[in-house]
Design a protein around this motif. Structure first.
Motif, PDB file in Angstrom:
ATOM      1  N   VAL A 153       0.842  -1.186   0.000  1.00 34.71           N
ATOM      2  CA  VAL A 153       0.000   0.000   0.000  1.00 34.71           C
ATOM      3  C   VAL A 153       0.882   1.242   0.000  1.00 34.71           C
ATOM      4  N   ILE A 154       0.582   2.176  -0.875  1.00 28.67           N
ATOM      5  CA  ILE A 154       1.258   3.472  -0.854  1.00 28.67           C
ATOM      6  C   ILE A 154       0.399   4.407  -0.009  1.00 28.67           C
ATOM      7  N   ALA A 155       0.933   4.840   1.108  1.00 26.52           N
ATOM      8  CA  ALA A 155       0.186   5.676   2.050  1.00 26.52           C
ATOM      9  C   ALA A 155       0.590   7.134   1.918  1.00 26.52           C
ATOM     10  N   LYS A 156      -0.385   7.996   2.026  1.00 29.21           N
ATOM     11  CA  LYS A 156      -0.100   9.428   2.130  1.00 29.21           C
ATOM     12  C   LYS A 156       0.406   9.710   3.540  1.00 29.21           C
ATOM     13  N   ALA A 157       1.292  10.689   3.676  1.00 23.48           N
ATOM     14  CA  ALA A 157       1.890  10.950   4.978  1.00 23.48           C
ATOM     15  C   ALA A 157       2.364  12.388   5.074  1.00 23.48           C
ATOM     16  N   ARG A 158       2.745  12.752   6.310  1.00 22.22           N
ATOM     17  CA  ARG A 158       3.475  13.991   6.554  1.00 22.22           C
ATOM     18  C   ARG A 158       4.803  13.597   7.183  1.00 22.22           C
ATOM     19  N   ALA A 159       5.889  14.002   6.539  1.00 20.78           N
ATOM     20  CA  ALA A 159       7.227  13.618   6.970  1.00 20.78           C
ATOM     21  C   ALA A 159       8.060  14.857   7.241  1.00 20.78           C
ATOM     22  N   VAL A 160       9.136  14.651   8.003  1.00 18.11           N
ATOM     23  CA  VAL A 160      10.087  15.716   8.276  1.00 18.11           C
ATOM     24  C   VAL A 160      11.471  15.211   7.898  1.00 18.11           C
ATOM     25  N   ASN A 161      12.290  16.078   7.289  1.00 15.54           N
ATOM     26  CA  ASN A 161      13.595  15.666   6.749  1.00 15.54           C
ATOM     27  C   ASN A 161      14.787  16.040   7.626  1.00 15.54           C
ATOM     28  N   GLY A 162      14.547  16.690   8.740  1.00 12.99           N
ATOM     29  CA  GLY A 162      15.653  17.069   9.609  1.00 12.99           C
ATOM     30  C   GLY A 162      15.142  17.752  10.853  1.00 12.99           C
ATOM     31  N   PRO A 163      16.001  17.930  11.858  1.00 18.66           N
ATOM     32  CA  PRO A 163      15.562  18.478  13.142  1.00 18.66           C
ATOM     33  C   PRO A 163      15.027  19.895  13.073  1.00 18.66           C
ATOM     34  N   ASP A 164      15.410  20.638  12.047  1.00 21.43           N
ATOM     35  CA  ASP A 164      14.947  22.016  11.921  1.00 21.43           C
ATOM     36  C   ASP A 164      14.139  22.224  10.639  1.00 21.43           C
ATOM     37  N   LYS A 165      13.623  21.109  10.099  1.00 20.06           N
ATOM     38  CA  LYS A 165      12.873  21.186   8.846  1.00 20.06           C
ATOM     39  C   LYS A 165      11.371  21.136   9.115  1.00 20.06           C
ATOM     40  N   PRO A 166      10.574  21.768   8.233  1.00 23.28           N
ATOM     41  CA  PRO A 166       9.117  21.709   8.384  1.00 23.28           C
ATOM     42  C   PRO A 166       8.576  20.382   7.847  1.00 23.28           C
ATOM     43  N   PHE A 167       7.352  20.064   8.231  1.00 25.29           N
ATOM     44  CA  PHE A 167       6.693  18.882   7.701  1.00 25.29           C
ATOM     45  C   PHE A 167       6.265  19.131   6.257  1.00 25.29           C
ATOM     46  N   HIS A 168       6.289  18.058   5.469  1.00 24.40           N
ATOM     47  CA  HIS A 168       5.885  18.165   4.068  1.00 24.40           C
ATOM     48  C   HIS A 168       5.094  16.926   3.671  1.00 24.40           C
ATOM     49  N   ALA A 169       4.293  17.059   2.625  1.00 19.91           N
ATOM     50  CA  ALA A 169       3.537  15.919   2.109  1.00 19.91           C
ATOM     51  C   ALA A 169       4.501  14.889   1.530  1.00 19.91           C
ATOM     52  N   ALA A 170       4.185  13.604   1.776  1.00 16.95           N
ATOM     53  CA  ALA A 170       5.050  12.529   1.303  1.00 16.95           C
ATOM     54  C   ALA A 170       4.205  11.290   1.041  1.00 16.95           C
ATOM     55  N   GLU A 171       4.822  10.318   0.398  1.00 20.99           N
ATOM     56  CA  GLU A 171       4.219   9.004   0.240  1.00 20.99           C
ATOM     57  C   GLU A 171       5.183   7.969   0.798  1.00 20.99           C
ATOM     58  N   ILE A 172       4.640   6.984   1.524  1.00 21.32           N
ATOM     59  CA  ILE A 172       5.463   5.932   2.109  1.00 21.32           C
ATOM     60  C   ILE A 172       4.858   4.580   1.756  1.00 21.32           C
ATOM     61  N   GLU A 173       5.705   3.557   1.718  1.00 20.78           N
ATOM     62  CA  GLU A 173       5.248   2.210   1.404  1.00 20.78           C
ATOM     63  C   GLU A 173       4.924   1.460   2.687  1.00 20.78           C
ATOM     64  N   ARG A 174       3.788   0.812   2.700  1.00 21.63           N
ATOM     65  CA  ARG A 174       3.440  -0.114   3.772  1.00 21.63           C
ATOM     66  C   ARG A 174       3.556  -1.536   3.234  1.00 21.63           C
ATOM     67  N   ARG A 175       4.130  -2.426   4.009  1.00 25.01           N
ATOM     68  CA  ARG A 175       4.430  -3.765   3.525  1.00 25.01           C
ATOM     69  C   ARG A 175       3.144  -4.542   3.165  1.00 25.01           C
ATOM     70  N   ASP A 176       3.328  -5.529   2.299  1.00 24.72           N
ATOM     71  CA  ASP A 176       2.247  -6.460   2.026  1.00 24.72           C
ATOM     72  C   ASP A 176       1.905  -7.214   3.301  1.00 24.72           C
ATOM     73  N   LEU A 177       0.647  -7.607   3.430  1.00 27.60           N
ATOM     74  CA  LEU A 177       0.209  -8.262   4.660  1.00 27.60           C
ATOM     75  C   LEU A 177       0.858  -9.634   4.818  1.00 27.60           C
ATOM     76  N   ASP A 178       1.486  -9.840   5.974  1.00 21.42           N
ATOM     77  CA  ASP A 178       1.949 -11.163   6.366  1.00 21.42           C
ATOM     78  C   ASP A 178       0.754 -11.899   6.969  1.00 21.42           C
ATOM     79  N   SER A 179       0.956 -13.131   7.384  1.00 21.70           N
ATOM     80  CA  SER A 179      -0.172 -13.971   7.793  1.00 21.70           C
ATOM     81  C   SER A 179      -0.964 -13.405   8.962  1.00 21.70           C
ATOM     82  N   HIS A 180      -0.285 -12.718   9.894  1.00 20.12           N
ATOM     83  CA  HIS A 180      -0.965 -12.197  11.078  1.00 20.12           C
ATOM     84  C   HIS A 180      -1.052 -10.664  11.080  1.00 20.12           C
TER      85      HIS A 180
END
Length: 346
Positions: A2-29
């Motif tokens: 799953v490609i999830a929409k997110a808000r990420a930060v790139n450093g300790p003094d950086k603002p949050f920005h829109a991003a996309e992150i990968e969520r793993r395929d479902l394992d058995s549990h």
């Protein structure tokens, strides 16, 4: 995957920005959760700004997660599609050590896997709840009772269990006098929970500006710690003090407020070391202790307790665009009492 929409930060003094992150395929549990709300915890700020050690950026914080199950792995037995669920501060542990067997996964000898800023068993960095979806093994998913709305449930997954656990462990109950240091996101829930447990609750805050709220939440007494006479008047008064603040305070002054065999428990985590005079411990057989969230079993117990007693946090809903502003307001104590991100705004 799953490609999830997110808000990420790139450093300790950086603002949050829109991003996309990968969520793993479902394992058995595994359980796939569509996140509806994510609380903002002071820990998010400490981590995002690198105050607790090196961070592997980009980082998606958030460990106060409430949402809906949208898919499950083939061997999942605890949850089904459509269930209302939550995820707290950890998403896995070794499951084999003594502490895990006791249901105290937060104290896993091998180290639990934090919801963000950690590494999972697949060797991948974990990313948190400032996102649209998350995949978590079913044993680390919590059921949200019907009596609690999802937006209000989110902060219970960290702030709620962080305060419930020490109150439960040190037996806050009728006849016990409990003090809560600080009246923020953690403190206001500690007051509500301790009161529901039957304890006589006192708030110890820097000023009296939140006194009306404290009394409304269930405190019987409210004192300003900025007034020196407070410590003289309350000397030897309490069975238990729960310190929720993340700033360095005078531990000896607060230890003096404990009765014989009283305990001062730290749940706030200041970046600076704390010091104390050991004579303040041994003179009245006092205890200075710490407590970190709670295990999965106790977290479910907390959610059920809060539903039974109609305990919910006081929240302010914000959009994803307001995260940076919310961080600054948390640091300025300008929130009553917990920010919650509406993830539909991602």
């Amino acid at each position: 995957m799953v490609i999830a929409k997110a808000r990420a930060v790139n450093g300790p003094d950086k603002p949050f920005h829109a991003a996309e992150i990968e969520r793993r395929d479902l394992d058995s549990h595994d359980v796939l959760i569509e996140i509806k709300f994510a609380g903002i915890c002071h820990s998010d700020i400490h981590t995002a700004r690198g105050e607790w050690g090196p961070v592997d950026y980009p980082l998606v914080p958030g460990h106060e997660i409430a949402g809906i199950v949208t898919d499950v792995g083939p061997e999942v037995t605890k949850y089904k599609v459509g269930d209302r669920v939550g995820v707290g501060c950890m998403v896995d542990s070794c499951g084999k050590c003594d502490n895990c067997h006791k249901g105290e996964e937060q104290y896993c000898h091998e180290g639990n896997v934090p919801t963000y800023a950690g590494v999972d068993k697949y060797g991948q960095p974990t990313q948190g709840g400032y996102s649209s979806h998350i995949v978590v093994t079913e044993d680390f998913v919590l059921r949200i009772p019907d009596g609690i709305e999802l937006d209000a449930a989110a902060p219970l997954l960290c702030a709620g269990i962080t305060t419930y656990s020490p109150l439960h462990h040190w037996n806050a109950s009728p006849g016990k006098k409990v003090a809560v240091v600080g009246m923020g996101g953690l403190g206001h829930l500690a007051v509500k929970i301790a009161n529901a447990m039957g304890a006589e609750v006192t708030v110890l805050s820097q000023s009296l500006k939140k006194k009306e709220d404290g009394l409304r939440f269930g405190a019987a007494h409210y004192y300003a710690t900025s007034e020196p006479e407070t410590f003289e008047e309350l000397a030897g008064s309490f069975d238990l003090i729960v310190n929720t603040v993340s700033a360095k305070i005078d531990m000896d002054a607060y230890l003096s407020l404990l009765k014989l065999d009283g305990a001062l428990v730290n749940v706030g985590a200041p970046a600076e070391p704390l010091s104390l005079n050991v004579f303040n411990l041994i003179s009245q057989r006092r205890t200075f202790a710490g407590s970190m969230i709670g295990g999965i079993r106790e977290t479910q117990q907390m959610l059920d307790f809060c539903a039974e007693h109609n305990i919910v946090p006081e929240i302010e809903i914000i959009s994803a665009e307001q995260i940076d502003e919310a961080y600054e307001r948390v640091l300025a104590s300008d929130v009553r009492y917990r920010f919650v991100i509406d993830t539909s705004t991602l």
